[in-house]
Design a protein around this motif. Structure first.
Motif, mmCIF file in Angstrom:
data_model
loop_
_atom_site.group_PDB
_atom_site.id
_atom_site.type_symbol
_atom_site.label_atom_id
_atom_site.label_comp_id
_atom_site.label_asym_id
_atom_site.label_seq_id
_atom_site.Cartn_x
_atom_site.Cartn_y
_atom_site.Cartn_z
ATOM 1 N N GLU A 172 70.911 66.038 46.580
ATOM 2 C CA GLU A 172 70.410 66.550 45.308
ATOM 3 C C GLU A 172 69.216 67.482 45.500
ATOM 4 O OE1 GLU A 172 70.498 66.998 41.191
ATOM 5 O OE2 GLU A 172 71.924 66.029 42.545
ATOM 6 N N GLU A 173 68.387 67.170 46.473
ATOM 7 C CA GLU A 173 67.228 68.024 46.732
ATOM 8 C C GLU A 173 67.669 69.428 47.154
ATOM 9 O OE1 GLU A 173 63.048 67.946 49.337
ATOM 10 O OE2 GLU A 173 64.701 66.572 49.826
ATOM 11 N N MET A 174 68.696 69.499 47.997
ATOM 12 C CA MET A 174 69.212 70.793 48.427
ATOM 13 C C MET A 174 69.825 71.549 47.249
ATOM 14 S SD MET A 174 72.183 71.654 51.249
ATOM 15 C CE MET A 174 73.471 70.972 50.199
ATOM 16 N N GLU A 175 70.586 70.858 46.396
ATOM 17 C CA GLU A 175 71.237 71.528 45.270
ATOM 18 C C GLU A 175 70.200 72.069 44.282
ATOM 19 O OE1 GLU A 175 74.371 72.328 45.039
ATOM 20 O OE2 GLU A 175 74.675 71.399 46.997
ATOM 21 N N LYS A 176 69.144 71.314 44.038
ATOM 22 C CA LYS A 176 68.083 71.778 43.137
ATOM 23 C C LYS A 176 67.391 73.006 43.723
ATOM 24 C CE LYS A 176 66.978 67.436 40.782
ATOM 25 N NZ LYS A 176 65.935 66.405 40.526
ATOM 26 N N ARG A 177 67.163 72.973 45.023
ATOM 27 C CA ARG A 177 66.506 74.109 45.684
ATOM 28 C C ARG A 177 67.401 75.355 45.590
ATOM 29 N NH1 ARG A 177 62.454 77.368 47.152
ATOM 30 N NH2 ARG A 177 62.654 78.169 49.275
ATOM 31 N N LYS A 178 68.695 75.190 45.853
ATOM 32 C CA LYS A 178 69.624 76.313 45.757
ATOM 33 C C LYS A 178 69.651 76.890 44.354
ATOM 34 C CE LYS A 178 73.031 75.704 49.448
ATOM 35 N NZ LYS A 178 74.487 75.536 49.757
ATOM 36 N N ALA A 179 69.695 76.036 43.364
ATOM 37 C CA ALA A 179 69.746 76.506 41.975
ATOM 38 C C ALA A 179 68.503 77.310 41.625
ATOM 39 C CB ALA A 179 69.904 75.315 41.029
ATOM 40 N N GLY A 180 67.370 76.860 42.109
ATOM 41 C CA GLY A 180 66.136 77.578 41.829
ATOM 42 C C GLY A 180 66.091 78.932 42.504
ATOM 43 N N VAL A 181 66.496 78.976 43.760
ATOM 44 C CA VAL A 181 66.497 80.242 44.493
ATOM 45 C C VAL A 181 67.541 81.196 43.935
ATOM 46 C CG1 VAL A 181 66.897 81.331 46.744
ATOM 47 C CG2 VAL A 181 65.612 79.176 46.604
ATOM 48 N N ARG A 182 68.732 80.676 43.589
ATOM 49 C CA ARG A 182 69.821 81.527 43.101
ATOM 50 C C ARG A 182 69.390 82.329 41.873
ATOM 51 N NH1 ARG A 182 73.438 77.890 42.828
ATOM 52 N NH2 ARG A 182 74.600 78.308 44.754
ATOM 53 N N GLY A 183 68.579 81.751 41.031
ATOM 54 C CA GLY A 183 68.129 82.449 39.830
ATOM 55 C C GLY A 183 67.182 83.598 40.112
ATOM 56 N N ARG A 184 66.645 83.664 41.337
ATOM 57 C CA ARG A 184 65.705 84.737 41.683
ATOM 58 C C ARG A 184 66.334 85.797 42.598
ATOM 59 N NH1 ARG A 184 62.578 80.060 42.358
ATOM 60 N NH2 ARG A 184 62.685 80.200 44.643
ATOM 61 N N LEU A 185 67.589 85.608 42.987
ATOM 62 C CA LEU A 185 68.233 86.538 43.912
ATOM 63 C C LEU A 185 68.509 87.884 43.254
ATOM 64 C CD1 LEU A 185 70.837 84.300 45.781
ATOM 65 C CD2 LEU A 185 68.553 84.989 46.522
ATOM 66 N N CYS A 233 60.074 93.972 43.799
ATOM 67 C CA CYS A 233 60.782 92.706 43.630
ATOM 68 C C CYS A 233 59.859 91.519 43.910
ATOM 69 C CB CYS A 233 61.992 92.650 44.567
ATOM 70 S SG CYS A 233 63.350 93.746 44.100
ATOM 71 N N THR A 234 59.070 91.627 44.962
ATOM 72 C CA THR A 234 58.151 90.548 45.314
ATOM 73 C C THR A 234 57.153 90.298 44.195
ATOM 74 O OG1 THR A 234 58.358 91.049 47.669
ATOM 75 C CG2 THR A 234 56.432 89.783 46.984
ATOM 76 N N LYS A 235 56.612 91.367 43.607
ATOM 77 C CA LYS A 235 55.654 91.225 42.502
ATOM 78 C C LYS A 235 56.289 90.561 41.287
ATOM 79 C CE LYS A 235 52.852 95.247 43.825
ATOM 80 N NZ LYS A 235 52.446 96.633 43.462
ATOM 81 N N GLU A 236 57.588 90.792 41.113
ATOM 82 C CA GLU A 236 58.291 90.220 39.962
ATOM 83 C C GLU A 236 58.840 88.826 40.236
ATOM 84 O OE1 GLU A 236 61.302 93.027 38.967
ATOM 85 O OE2 GLU A 236 59.905 94.575 38.295
#
Length: 537
Positions: A172-185, A233-236
């Motif tokens: 679950e920790e990995m899935e939560k991390r992926k979901a968070g990162v995916r929204g910023r890609l 992108c980094t600033k945003e």
């Protein structure tokens, strides 16, 4: 249809195809049927009883041909070419006879193994870095189109980035991390990148940003432009994971600054860089253009279309990746019904794991036929002949500075031109259209002067659009247009196997005649256009 009937039908079909190719220049190049024309000609349902091949074949000319735009005609100078040759057609015939979906090695070992061999042949022929060949960590695979290749590698890039971002995590920790990162890609491409990159981002469920290009850089993506967007992108709070860079953009055949891009991405090691060389990549068969591939070893994937400029019919898009495991890790799903001892052994390639679909056709066969029929020297002559024809056409355009300007350097047989409006003289100096040979196999502008006034650009755009629409309405030749940095331009590229000097000279004469007609009407509004557009008769 039994074998004897097939033999007779095949002979009849081949004879008709040869007749079509031998006389294709005499046909109106672009179809002028109205939408829905075919439904009026065909019955509402299939026949209850089977028909003879003779009856079916008659409908090719009477019903199908009116709705065909003849891409193989030497009068077709639109988009980029979609080549076809007799050897490639024979490859398709055998492929249709074998009909092997070939989703794994066992389905037909020859289908897989020939594809690997042919892609290695091409990789060496194009002087691609060794990392893209199958005897290392990389390798090649045939996709349906360059757009399909973009989506495929973008998914692989996304999964690589997410997996690296979640190293050491599980459950679950990995899935939560992926979901968070995916929204910023965010996926990147230049303003001149093909629309497939933006579409790929939609399919992959990520954001998209474009890197601005400038006329003074010949509409190429530069290292400075890329660096600026990466920092933005980094600033945003966004995380760039993928970039399309281009060797031969769609609008003007511009070449991005690969060395500069290589230098920038050294500070962005997680960024997957893909080279889209759909059209111009074919020129890499010639040593004089292979310097363009010098820095590709720093990138992750490269794709070119054999079906555009290298004598092979659609579809045959060749994709190479530096690490094939990036594709298989992202795309491999093996249900029980696909398991077999050869795949499980790891000693064979299953190309289903290198693409989005499961099944695939025997497309390497037609490439193999083309390579063996023409040989390397024949491919080089083919490319050089078209480049020479493009230089000739460009020189013709420069011979009439009273009618035309060239807003971007011509490259790889493509010339982009605009009409000089006589109704309004430019209030400031403008590009004179002269050029010299450039380092990327293109022609560079000899001198660039300040941009003309908005009023001049507006008048030029109006005249150029009217000339373009009138030429296509008359149907003697077929061209395409585009808008780059607010400039409406006509694109002319003659690079199919039947291209000849006489047809380019004919096209130039049509351009001159039509431009003089349009500009004359603007001086004399009472003058009429024939086969007109915009309400003129």
């Amino acid at each position: 249809m039994n074998s004897d009937q097939f033999r007779k039908a095949a002979h009849a079909a081949v004879d008709e195809i040869i007749e079509y190719y031998d006389n294709i220049q005499d046909r109106r190049v672009v179809s002028d049927v109205a939408p829905g024309y075919l439904r009026k000609l065909l019955p509402a349902a299939p026949p209850e009883e089977g028909e003879t091949w003779g009856a079916i074949q008659q409908d090719i000319e009477s019903k199908i041909m009116p709705g065909i735009t003849h891409w193989q005609s030497p009068n077709f100078m639109a988009f980029y070419p979609a080549s076809a040759t007799y050897p490639s057609m024979l490859g398709e015939l055998y492929s249709a006879a074998f009909t092997a979906p070939a989703f794994n090695w066992l389905c037909s070992p020859a289908v897989t193994e020939l594809e690997t061999i042919v892609l290695d042949w091409l990789g060496r022929l194009f002087n691609l870095p060794a990392c893209f060949l199958s005897d290392g960590e990389g390798g090649g695979v045939i996709q349906g189109s360059a757009s399909e290749a973009v989506v495929t590698v973008m998914v692989a890039a996304r999964e690589r980035y997410l997996n690296n971002a979640c190293k050491g995590l599980e459950g679950e920790e990995m899935e939560k991390r992926k979901a968070g990162v995916r929204g910023r890609l965010v996926a990147l491409g230049s303003e001149q990148s093909h629309s497939s990159t933006a579409k790929g981002a939609l399919i992959a469920g990520v954001r998209y940003k474009s890197v601005p290009c400038r006329m003074e850089d010949d509409l190429a993506m530069t290292g400075a432009g890329l660096q600026s967007i990466l920092e933005e992108c980094t600033k945003e709070g966004l995380e760039p994971f993928y970039l399309t860079t281009t060797f031969g953009t769609t609008a003007t055949c511009a070449t991005d600054r690969f060395r500069e891009i290589r230098d920038v991405i050294q500070s962005w090691p997680e960024l997957w860089v893909h080279v889209d060389a759909a059209y111009a990549g074919a020129a890499l068969v010639c040593p004089e253009y292979q310097h363009n591939a010098e820095h590709f070893g720093a990138f992750d994937s490269f794709d070119m279309n054999m079906h555009k400029w290298l004598l092979t019919n659609f579809d045959a898009s060749c994709l190479w990746v530096k690490r094939r495991r990036n594709l298989t890790d992202a795309l491999s799903i093996t249900p029980s019904y696909l398991r077999n001892e050869f795949s499980e052994s790891g000693l064979v390639t299953d190309y289903r794991d290198w693409q989005i679909p499961l099944g695939r056709r025997f497309r390497s066969l037609k490439i193999w036929f083309v390579l063996r029929t023409y040989g390397v020297s024949g491919l080089k002559s083919h490319i050089r002949n078209h480049v020479k024809l493009g230089e000739l056409f460009h020189s013709l355009v420069l011979s009439r500075p009273d009618l035309f300007t060239v807003p971007t350097p011509p490259a790889f047989a493509l010339t982009v031109l605009t009409v000089v409006p006589r109704s309004k003289a430019p209030s400031g100096p403008h590009m004179n259209g002269t050029a010299k040979t450039g380092i990327n196999g293109s022609l560079e502008r000899d001198d660039l002067l300040p941009v003309p006034s908005k009023g001049y650009v507006s008048a030029a755009n109006e005249a150029t659009k009217e000339v373009y629409e009138l030429i296509n309405a008359r149907g003697e030749i077929y061209l395409t247009s585009g808008v780059v940095k607010g400039i409406y331009a006509i694109r002319v590229v003659s690079a199919n196997p039947k291209a000849e000097e006489k047809f380019l000279r004919k096209a130039f004469d049509i351009l001159v005649r039509t431009t003089e007609e349009v500009l004359g009407r603007k001086r004399d509004p009472k003058a009429k256009l024939t086969n007109g557009v915009n309400g003129h008769s």
